[in-house]
Design a protein around this motif. Structure first.
Motif, PDB file in Angstrom:
ATOM      1  N   ASN A 271       0.619   9.984  26.247  1.00 42.68           N
ATOM      2  CA  ASN A 271      -0.516  10.614  25.577  1.00 42.68           C
ATOM      3  C   ASN A 271      -1.738   9.710  25.432  1.00 42.68           C
ATOM      4  OD1 ASN A 271       1.054  12.960  25.219  1.00 42.68           O
ATOM      5  ND2 ASN A 271       2.033  12.026  23.438  1.00 42.68           N
ATOM      6  N   VAL A 272      -1.593   8.449  25.824  1.00 42.40           N
ATOM      7  CA  VAL A 272      -2.761   7.583  25.942  1.00 42.40           C
ATOM      8  C   VAL A 272      -2.960   7.253  27.422  1.00 42.40           C
ATOM      9  CG1 VAL A 272      -3.836   5.395  25.263  1.00 42.40           C
ATOM     10  CG2 VAL A 272      -2.437   6.653  23.620  1.00 42.40           C
ATOM     11  N   ASN A 273      -2.026   6.521  28.008  1.00 43.61           N
ATOM     12  CA  ASN A 273      -2.175   6.158  29.421  1.00 43.61           C
ATOM     13  C   ASN A 273      -2.106   7.378  30.334  1.00 43.61           C
ATOM     14  OD1 ASN A 273      -2.638   4.090  31.292  1.00 43.61           O
ATOM     15  ND2 ASN A 273      -0.469   3.894  31.779  1.00 43.61           N
ATOM     16  N   ILE A 329      -4.747  -2.436  14.878  1.00 40.96           N
ATOM     17  CA  ILE A 329      -4.595  -1.747  16.164  1.00 40.96           C
ATOM     18  C   ILE A 329      -4.349  -0.259  15.967  1.00 40.96           C
ATOM     19  CG2 ILE A 329      -3.099  -1.541  18.197  1.00 40.96           C
ATOM     20  CD1 ILE A 329      -2.807  -4.611  18.087  1.00 40.96           C
ATOM     21  N   TRP A 330      -3.497   0.108  15.021  1.00 36.89           N
ATOM     22  CA  TRP A 330      -3.255   1.535  14.786  1.00 36.89           C
ATOM     23  C   TRP A 330      -4.497   2.222  14.232  1.00 36.89           C
ATOM     24  CZ3 TRP A 330       0.167   4.080  17.252  1.00 36.89           C
ATOM     25  CH2 TRP A 330       1.410   3.520  17.569  1.00 36.89           C
ATOM     26  N   ALA A 331      -5.303   1.505  13.468  1.00 37.57           N
ATOM     27  CA  ALA A 331      -6.580   2.081  13.002  1.00 37.57           C
ATOM     28  C   ALA A 331      -7.496   2.365  14.187  1.00 37.57           C
ATOM     29  CB  ALA A 331      -7.258   1.138  12.016  1.00 37.57           C
ATOM     30  N   GLY A 332      -7.514   1.459  15.168  1.00 35.73           N
ATOM     31  CA  GLY A 332      -8.267   1.718  16.393  1.00 35.73           C
ATOM     32  C   GLY A 332      -7.732   2.912  17.143  1.00 35.73           C
ATOM     33  N   GLY A 333      -6.398   3.061  17.148  1.00 36.13           N
ATOM     34  CA  GLY A 333      -5.794   4.224  17.784  1.00 36.13           C
ATOM     35  C   GLY A 333      -6.190   5.526  17.101  1.00 36.13           C
ATOM     36  N   LEU A 334      -6.287   5.472  15.782  1.00 34.16           N
ATOM     37  CA  LEU A 334      -6.715   6.661  15.021  1.00 34.16           C
ATOM     38  C   LEU A 334      -8.135   7.065  15.413  1.00 34.16           C
ATOM     39  CD1 LEU A 334      -6.080   8.661  12.690  1.00 34.16           C
ATOM     40  CD2 LEU A 334      -7.086   6.972  11.134  1.00 34.16           C
ATOM     41  N   ALA A 335      -9.018   6.094  15.525  1.00 40.86           N
ATOM     42  CA  ALA A 335     -10.394   6.388  15.929  1.00 40.86           C
ATOM     43  C   ALA A 335     -10.439   6.985  17.329  1.00 40.86           C
ATOM     44  CB  ALA A 335     -11.238   5.117  15.862  1.00 40.86           C
ATOM     45  N   ASN A 336      -9.634   6.435  18.242  1.00 38.74           N
ATOM     46  CA  ASN A 336      -9.593   6.948  19.611  1.00 38.74           C
ATOM     47  C   ASN A 336      -9.038   8.366  19.665  1.00 38.74           C
ATOM     48  OD1 ASN A 336      -9.583   6.452  22.677  1.00 38.74           O
ATOM     49  ND2 ASN A 336      -7.431   6.943  22.299  1.00 38.74           N
ATOM     50  N   GLN A 337      -8.023   8.642  18.842  1.00 35.97           N
ATOM     51  CA  GLN A 337      -7.358   9.938  18.894  1.00 35.97           C
ATOM     52  C   GLN A 337      -8.257  11.073  18.418  1.00 35.97           C
ATOM     53  OE1 GLN A 337      -4.029  10.519  20.255  1.00 35.97           O
ATOM     54  NE2 GLN A 337      -5.262  12.360  20.312  1.00 35.97           N
ATOM     55  N   HIS A 338      -9.260  10.771  17.624  1.00 37.94           N
ATOM     56  CA  HIS A 338     -10.201  11.800  17.187  1.00 37.94           C
ATOM     57  C   HIS A 338     -10.983  12.408  18.354  1.00 37.94           C
ATOM     58  CE1 HIS A 338      -9.857  11.968  12.852  1.00 37.94           C
ATOM     59  NE2 HIS A 338      -9.841  10.646  12.776  1.00 37.94           N
ATOM     60  N   GLY A 339     -10.965  11.749  19.523  1.00 34.85           N
ATOM     61  CA  GLY A 339     -11.764  12.216  20.654  1.00 34.85           C
ATOM     62  C   GLY A 339     -11.097  13.262  21.526  1.00 34.85           C
ATOM     63  N   MET A 423      -2.304  13.769  16.972  1.00 32.12           N
ATOM     64  CA  MET A 423      -2.664  13.069  15.742  1.00 32.12           C
ATOM     65  C   MET A 423      -1.447  12.889  14.847  1.00 32.12           C
ATOM     66  SD  MET A 423      -5.091  11.522  14.145  1.00 32.12           S
ATOM     67  CE  MET A 423      -6.648  12.127  14.840  1.00 32.12           C
ATOM     68  N   SER A 424      -0.579  13.897  14.805  1.00 36.03           N
ATOM     69  CA  SER A 424       0.653  13.787  14.009  1.00 36.03           C
ATOM     70  C   SER A 424       1.564  12.704  14.570  1.00 36.03           C
ATOM     71  CB  SER A 424       1.384  15.129  13.983  1.00 36.03           C
ATOM     72  OG  SER A 424       0.581  16.124  13.391  1.00 36.03           O
ATOM     73  N   GLN A 425       1.668  12.628  15.904  1.00 33.92           N
ATOM     74  CA  GLN A 425       2.491  11.589  16.517  1.00 33.92           C
ATOM     75  C   GLN A 425       1.962  10.200  16.154  1.00 33.92           C
ATOM     76  OE1 GLN A 425       3.744  11.965  20.628  1.00 33.92           O
ATOM     77  NE2 GLN A 425       3.247  14.153  20.650  1.00 33.92           N
ATOM     78  N   LEU A 426       0.660  10.017  16.220  1.00 31.85           N
ATOM     79  CA  LEU A 426       0.083   8.717  15.891  1.00 31.85           C
ATOM     80  C   LEU A 426       0.357   8.338  14.439  1.00 31.85           C
ATOM     81  CD1 LEU A 426      -3.275   7.206  16.908  1.00 31.85           C
ATOM     82  CD2 LEU A 426      -2.750   7.341  14.484  1.00 31.85           C
TER      83      LEU A 426
END
Length: 460
Positions: A271-273, A329-339, A423-426
């Protein structure tokens, strides 16, 4: 409790075993901890290292991740059982047979995706995944015993970093394979046959290398001490010892960390790569994902071995550092996932050459996930190694850790198959790792003894 009879020896302060004259050519002897841990690293370079690279492609390199998700569920479901029993097999069969049997199942798994490339039938991949789960349980129990009991007690973090660096070099090389072989296929959805064949060749080399691993009693440390001499127990004795770990307070404190430590792979790989990048860029990304793991393992290994004189203080420092870095790092992932989301996927996949600045942020995030993974797991392995020093006990501890870890991964791959919101997975992944940190602090406080303590750390 360990189902064995072990004599007290003059070398107890060196980690057990018999004192002999310090050997010549200390580091490069074949029976030295350095060479044996390095060789174990190359075994894992070839087998789980290549498996990680294959999984990191997202969907096992296929356009539809369903087959890979179901195969991975089979892998980790079987691994849950054999991760717990792997220590019993190791203690009965010894390192060579245990590791060779485990490594052979990786070759079959890669071959099942070569078959799927032509026939698109899931059954073979799922069966091969179940067999791989059995084999992985054997391999990782043997790896855990070697990695935590062969090195000197005061340098376990350094040797864990050595192993983790070599092991993750497999992911780096494994990332280069699909990148190079699919470089001119920028619009392709699935990797070509040559990619799977190359993975199989590396995995078979791992089978051959496993026969070079020596039993603990043949390994001599630089101070002349041997690793703990183990008299192998009956399978029934080992099974009872493994079951008792579910009542061991030390192991119960590790359960959340073990559950979390592979739970995030399905999210990161698929879900990212898998969602954000095209095929060749996924291979490119994996070179840096696993390369960052090498850097992370070296960094946390230094902290866990050299940051403070007190072993407990080093444990607290390592946990605190990983907690802080993990939160960032997970906070950065949260910001990315909003997109993006499953209902709002990116219109065009990112390419490392053509996407410009848009590529940079998600790329750095994915690489940072690799850094955190290595730091987190190396930290936990150091803690496990600090709880005991004989290979029999540590093989059970490592098997317990990998079994619980695999149960979490089996659930995670099915969570992804059922299209749970990203978002729930993250949030679940971030929460699981966060919950584990205070429990690991308690583990260090109550059960990790300083190098000069005489109290037993086996209290329950």
């Amino acid at each position: 409790m360990n189902g064995r009879n072990e004599e007290k020896t003059p070398a107890e302060n060196h980690g057990g075993g018999e004192d002999i004259k310090p050997p010549e050519n200390k580091k490069w002897r074949f029976n030295s901890p350095f060479v044996q841990v390095s060789l174990m690293g190359f075994v894992c370079f070839c087998c789980p290292g290549m498996f990680n690279a294959l999984s990191g492609m997202g969907g096992g390199g296929q356009v539809d991740p369903t087959a890979a998700n179901n195969a991975n569920t089979a892998v980790y479901t079987a691994f849950t059982v054999f991760g717990l029993l792997g220590g019993a097999f190791y203690n009965v069969l010894g390192p060579r047979l245990t590791l060779a049997a485990g490594c052979s199942t990786y070759v079959l798994y890669a071959g099942s995706f070569l078959y799927y490339n032509h026939h698109h039938h899931q059954a073979f991949a799922i069966v091969a995944g179940a067999l791989l789960g059995c084999g992985a349980g054997l391999l990782w129990a043997g790896e855990g015993a070697v990695m935590t009991s062969y090195p000197p007690p005061h340098r376990k973090g350094t040797y864990i970093a050595l192993f983790w660096s070599i092991f993750n070099l497999g992911g780096v090389i494994g990332g280069l394979i699909p990148f190079i072989l699919n470089y001119h296929r920028s619009s392709a959805a699935s990797v070509n046959d040559s990619t799977y064949i190359a993975f199989m060749c590396f995995m078979f080399a791992g089978v051959l290398l496993s026969f070079g691993i020596l039993p603990a009693t043949s390994v001599i440390r630089n101070d002349g001490s041997r690793c703990s001499a183990v008299k192998y127990s009956r399978p029934s004795t080992e099974a009872a010892a493994v079951l008792r770990l579910f009542l061991d307070r030390k192991m119960l404190l590790i359960v959340p960390a073990a559950w979390a430590s592979n739970f995030f792979y399905s999210y990161q790989f698929n879900n990212v790569n898998g969602i954000l990048f095209n095929l060749r860029t996924r291979g490119f990304n994996n070179v840096f994902y696993w390369g960052a793991q090498m850097a992370g393992s070296v960094a946390i290994g230094y902290v866990m071995d050299f940051s403070f004189k007190s072993r407990r203080a080093r444990g607290f420092a390592g946990i605190s550092l990983v907690a802080v870095i993990g939160t960032i790092i997970w906070a950065g992932g949260l910001a990315n996932q909003h997109g993006y989301s499953l209902d709002n996927l990116p219109e065009k996949k990112l390419d490392f050459k053509d996407s410009g600045i848009e590529f940079a942020g998600p790329f750095v995030l994915y690489m940072s996930y690799g850094l955190l993974d290595a730091m987190y797991q190396s930290m936990v392995y150091w803690l496990i190694g600090a709880l005991a020093d004989d290979s029999q006990t540590l093989s059970r501890y490592s098997g317990f850790y990998k079994g619980v870890q695999s149960a979490g991964a089996a659930v995670a791959w099915q969570v992804d198959t059922r299209k749970v919101p990203l978002m729930s997975q993250l949030i679940v992944n971030w929460s699981l790792t966060t919950v584990s940190y205070p429990l690991l602090v308690l583990l260090v406080h109550f059960y990790v003894k300083n190098d000069n303590d005489d109290d037993s750390n086996d209290k329950v």
